[in-house]
Write an enzyme that holds these catalytic residues in place. Sequence first.
Site, PDB file in Angstrom:
ATOM      1  N   SER A 142      27.359  11.255 103.178  1.00 12.63           N
ATOM      2  CA  SER A 142      28.514  12.109 103.443  1.00 12.63           C
ATOM      3  C   SER A 142      29.307  12.428 102.185  1.00 12.63           C
ATOM      4  CB  SER A 142      29.434  11.443 104.474  1.00 12.63           C
ATOM      5  OG  SER A 142      29.831  10.148 104.040  1.00 12.63           O
ATOM      6  N   HIS A 171      36.756   8.910 103.892  1.00 16.48           N
ATOM      7  CA  HIS A 171      36.112   9.851 102.981  1.00 16.48           C
ATOM      8  C   HIS A 171      37.140  10.445 102.005  1.00 16.48           C
ATOM      9  CE1 HIS A 171      33.281   9.731 106.408  1.00 16.48           C
ATOM     10  NE2 HIS A 171      32.369   9.893 105.462  1.00 16.48           N
ATOM     11  N   ASP A 211      40.788  10.802 107.539  1.00 16.99           N
ATOM     12  CA  ASP A 211      40.209   9.627 108.195  1.00 16.99           C
ATOM     13  C   ASP A 211      40.397   8.351 107.378  1.00 16.99           C
ATOM     14  OD1 ASP A 211      38.430   9.965 106.114  1.00 16.99           O
ATOM     15  OD2 ASP A 211      36.664  10.218 107.377  1.00 16.99           O
TER      16      ASP A 211
END
Length: 342
Positions: free
Chosen positions: A81, A246, A243
Site C-alpha cells: 500500500s 498510512h 487512518d
Amino acid sequence: MNFRALTAEERQRIRSAGRLAGQVTGALAGVTVLSAGLLLRQAADARRIIPLAEAPPPRGDGVYGAKFHGKPLSLVVLGDSSAAGYGVHRPRETPGALFATGISRRLHRPVRLHRLAVVGCVSSGLPWQVDTALEHEPDLAIILIGGNDVTHVSARADAVRHLGDAVRRLRDAGCKVVVGTCPDIGAIQPIKPPLRWLARRWSRQLAAAQTIAVVGAGGRTVSLGNLLGPMFEADPTRMFGSDRFHPSAEGYARAAAVMMPTVMAALGEDHRPAVPVAEGMCTLSEAADEAVRAPGTEVSPLRAGGRWAQLRRHPWFGESRRWPLGHGPKPGSAPSAIRAVG
C-alpha cells in the site's frame, strides 16, 4: 551416570535441583504465555483502531512529461500500500506519480508509469507483480515492501528471499531497481508498547536483511525507517493519513524526496556530490546495519554480482544531516567504497 551408585544425599540434591528447574521452567513458560497474550491483544486492538481499506488508491498510470520528445522511459512501481499510495485522493499524490513527474522533469523525457503495487501485499506476492512488470519491458522498477511482512509476522527469511528473487529477475531483464526498505512500523501511533518496541526492532532487522538481498542481486536500496520514523512521530497529524497508519500526501512526498537522488543515480543522471557514511572495509551485513542506522542512506553495488558496495547519503531539500554518533563525514572526504566480503 549410575543413579543407584550415588549416595542418598546426592540423590536428594539431584531431585531438589530437578524440582527447582521445573519450577523455573514453568515460571518462564508462564511469563512467555502472558507476554504472547499481551502482544496478541495489542495487535488486535491496533487492528480495531486502524480502519480497513475502504477503497483502492487512485491510479496514476499513464505518460508523464508528454511535452518532451523521445521514447518514454518505462517505470513500474511494485510493492504494498505504501507503493500504491493508499490514503491519498489524487493520482498526482501517489508515489508512482511523484517519481514519474520528478524523473521526467530531470531527464526532459516522457515517462510511462505502470503502478502494479497492491494494497495489503506481502513480499510473497512480489513474483506475480514481477510477471506483470516484465510484460511492460521496464527500464526502472521502484519497490516499496516490508511493512505488511512485519505486521503479519511473516517469516523474515522467506520475505527477503522473495524480494531478492524479484530484484534478480528484473535485473536479468536489464531493468534498474531501487528498493525503499521496510519503514519504521514502531512509529505508528495505534501500536503501543511493548508491541511498538518489537515492531521497531523487527522493522530494522527486516530492512537490514532486505539491503543484503537487494544489493547482492544488483539493485540499490534506500533506508527509510530511521529517516522518516522520527519525522512521523514528531508530526503525526501532517505525516499520517486519516487512518493514522498510512502516510498522508506530505508523508509520501517526503519518502519520494528521500529516494529520488538514488533513483536518478540508478539512471546515471545524478551528478550531485554524495556524502560518505562510513569509511574503511566491512562486510555486506555490516554495511546493511550501517544503512539502517544512518538516515536516508543509499547502498549500491559497484558492479553487478561483485563483492563491493558503496554507502552514500545525498543531501535533499536542504534538510540538516543527522548522523548516528561517530558516523559523520570528515571535511573534504570523498564517497567511500566499502568492501562486501560476506
